[in-house]
Motif scaffolding. Sequence first.
Motif, PDB file in Angstrom:
ATOM      1  N   SER A  95      -8.037  12.123  -7.628  1.00  0.00           N
ATOM      2  CA  SER A  95      -8.875  12.673  -6.571  1.00  0.00           C
ATOM      3  C   SER A  95      -8.339  12.210  -5.219  1.00  0.00           C
ATOM      4  O   SER A  95      -7.733  11.143  -5.101  1.00  0.00           O
ATOM      5  CB  SER A  95     -10.321  12.245  -6.771  1.00  0.00           C
ATOM      6  N   SER A  98      -9.797   8.634  -3.844  1.00  0.00           N
ATOM      7  CA  SER A  98      -9.329   7.409  -4.507  1.00  0.00           C
ATOM      8  C   SER A  98      -7.817   7.286  -4.393  1.00  0.00           C
ATOM      9  O   SER A  98      -7.294   6.172  -4.263  1.00  0.00           O
ATOM     10  CB  SER A  98      -9.792   7.356  -5.968  1.00  0.00           C
ATOM     11  N   ALA A  99      -7.080   8.404  -4.382  1.00  0.00           N
ATOM     12  CA  ALA A  99      -5.616   8.323  -4.228  1.00  0.00           C
ATOM     13  C   ALA A  99      -5.255   7.697  -2.890  1.00  0.00           C
ATOM     14  O   ALA A  99      -4.435   6.768  -2.816  1.00  0.00           O
ATOM     15  CB  ALA A  99      -4.998   9.717  -4.355  1.00  0.00           C
ATOM     16  N   ARG A 102      -6.487   3.974  -2.760  1.00  0.00           N
ATOM     17  CA  ARG A 102      -5.713   3.059  -3.626  1.00  0.00           C
ATOM     18  C   ARG A 102      -4.360   2.731  -3.020  1.00  0.00           C
ATOM     19  O   ARG A 102      -3.891   1.604  -3.110  1.00  0.00           O
ATOM     20  CB  ARG A 102      -5.512   3.662  -5.009  1.00  0.00           C
ATOM     21  N   VAL A 103      -3.692   3.722  -2.428  1.00  0.00           N
ATOM     22  CA  VAL A 103      -2.406   3.436  -1.793  1.00  0.00           C
ATOM     23  C   VAL A 103      -2.619   2.461  -0.633  1.00  0.00           C
ATOM     24  O   VAL A 103      -1.876   1.490  -0.482  1.00  0.00           O
ATOM     25  CB  VAL A 103      -1.717   4.729  -1.313  1.00  0.00           C
ATOM     26  N   LEU A 106      -3.177  -0.990  -1.964  1.00  0.00           N
ATOM     27  CA  LEU A 106      -1.963  -1.564  -2.551  1.00  0.00           C
ATOM     28  C   LEU A 106      -1.111  -2.275  -1.511  1.00  0.00           C
ATOM     29  O   LEU A 106      -0.453  -3.276  -1.817  1.00  0.00           O
ATOM     30  CB  LEU A 106      -1.140  -0.439  -3.198  1.00  0.00           C
ATOM     31  N   LEU A 107      -1.113  -1.761  -0.286  1.00  0.00           N
ATOM     32  CA  LEU A 107      -0.173  -2.259   0.716  1.00  0.00           C
ATOM     33  C   LEU A 107      -0.554  -3.629   1.259  1.00  0.00           C
ATOM     34  O   LEU A 107       0.286  -4.340   1.814  1.00  0.00           O
ATOM     35  CB  LEU A 107      -0.025  -1.237   1.843  1.00  0.00           C
ATOM     36  N   GLY A 108      -1.833  -3.999   1.135  1.00  0.00           N
ATOM     37  CA  GLY A 108      -2.230  -5.373   1.453  1.00  0.00           C
ATOM     38  C   GLY A 108      -2.189  -5.729   2.927  1.00  0.00           C
ATOM     39  O   GLY A 108      -2.178  -6.910   3.281  1.00  0.00           O
ATOM     40  N   VAL A 195      -1.515   7.169   5.569  1.00  0.00           N
ATOM     41  CA  VAL A 195      -1.608   7.601   4.175  1.00  0.00           C
ATOM     42  C   VAL A 195      -2.321   8.949   4.135  1.00  0.00           C
ATOM     43  O   VAL A 195      -3.524   9.040   4.407  1.00  0.00           O
ATOM     44  CB  VAL A 195      -2.352   6.571   3.303  1.00  0.00           C
ATOM     45  N   ALA A 200      -0.703  11.723  -1.150  1.00  0.00           N
ATOM     46  CA  ALA A 200      -0.932  10.603  -2.074  1.00  0.00           C
ATOM     47  C   ALA A 200      -1.343  11.129  -3.449  1.00  0.00           C
ATOM     48  O   ALA A 200      -0.815  10.694  -4.484  1.00  0.00           O
ATOM     49  CB  ALA A 200      -2.002   9.658  -1.516  1.00  0.00           C
TER      50      ALA A 200
ATOM     51  N   LEU B 106       6.485   7.946  -0.070  1.00  0.00           N
ATOM     52  CA  LEU B 106       5.253   8.555   0.449  1.00  0.00           C
ATOM     53  C   LEU B 106       4.970   8.136   1.880  1.00  0.00           C
ATOM     54  O   LEU B 106       4.421   8.898   2.671  1.00  0.00           O
ATOM     55  CB  LEU B 106       4.077   8.142  -0.457  1.00  0.00           C
ATOM     56  N   MET B 203      -1.311   0.539 -10.127  1.00  0.00           N
ATOM     57  CA  MET B 203      -2.117   1.496  -9.370  1.00  0.00           C
ATOM     58  C   MET B 203      -2.068   2.882 -10.009  1.00  0.00           C
ATOM     59  O   MET B 203      -3.097   3.561 -10.145  1.00  0.00           O
ATOM     60  CB  MET B 203      -1.609   1.561  -7.937  1.00  0.00           C
TER      61      MET B 203
END
Lengths: 215, 215
Positions: A95, A98-99, A102-103, A106-108, A195, A200, B106, B203
């Motif tokens: 979706s 959430s895509a 989540r990306v 992830l990158l923090g 993003v 994504a 991406l 992920m």
Amino acid sequence: MTFGIIRVLTTNDDAVLLEHGRLIKAQYGIDSVTRCIPDQPTGIFDADTEARAVPKIVELGRQMEADGARALFLSCAADPGLADLRPAVTIPVVSAGSASARVAALLGLPVAVLGIGAHAPQPFRALLGEDIPYARPEGVTKTNDLLTPEGKRAALDAAQRLHEQGAKVIAFSCTGFSTIGLAAQIREHIGCVAVDAVAAAGMFVVEMLGPARGQ
Amino acid sequence: MTFGIIRVLTTNDDAVLLEHGRLIKAQYGIDSVTRCIPDQPTGIFDADTEARAVPKIVELGRQMEADGARALFLSCAADPGLADLRPAVTIPVVSAGSASARVAALLGLPVAVLGIGAHAPQPFRALLGEDIPYARPEGVTKTNDLLTPEGKRAALDAAQRLHEQGAKVIAFSCTGFSTIGLAAQIREHIGCVAVDAVAAAGMFVVEMLGPARGQ
């Protein structure tokens, strides 16, 4: 059919309906079939319209799986019906919300969310924190507002402000930013991470299905 | 079994074998089962060892699907056997190399790859370009070299040099950087984007399977 795209507003305008499939095809080279839910030409904009849409989303996903879809993309950054759709089908479901979230997670790095609603949609608050910084472009309340020169400028200005306030990653919570190519504008003019929610989601789909021949 | 992790070196040391599953559980809360290919205690390090490993990887993936895995994670940044494994099973397959490279692609910003081999592995060259900038830490030729204080320092120094040469995104092409937590070090001390290959693969898996209860 390789994968199916579910749009959560009713339209028979192919320029609108097929836009996300076109963007994913251009970026990843994979084909898709898009269908939209019936009888909701103004889409989802409150709890009542979401409640009416969810069973239609689940039914449409089931039909698309029966018709041969190997994965589904629920193309809305609020992930409406995602929690009901996933257990209703046997294929993977991605979706847009959430895509994108989540990306970004992830990158923090420090993240802010850019959208057009009153606040960050639920998947962004769930994955990035209830207090995740959020902004919307001035004067923009619906996706069509982004298509004007003023709308595009306001979107870039809003991203600039989020960056100045400390965001190193700007996650889109509206698929309308994909249509106007805002991510490339942010990268060029601001230089931080953007993003794009449709890109994504396409990335998740291509990794699930394997790349198209020649990629 | 929710998802299966395939390790491409033979080990019965659980600290080594289960490391990637442990990292993914810590970050995403999902359980996994890890198995390794037989009779290759030194793993894959040239064309011959890769050729011997590929049929074992495909066979192991098939077995794990038969045993109930809903997705597979091929835990090696060179994606050995990925193109053969995907059509051999009906479940989605994620690999550490393509996961890391796809996230880096991406983001659309200048990327460099950090690994321990002589050059960037194939999936990174395929998705980011043959000429993608690449570096390896000084004095590091195998993952165990990363575990010493000198190895950790050399890894951060190599990332710093890539950043000074223009990289805004540093994509890991070695899962050993996940074990030493290099991504967090890069974010804290350099401030640019680091893409951890194991976290990126996790992920994809969590988006494919849906989050664990409570997430």
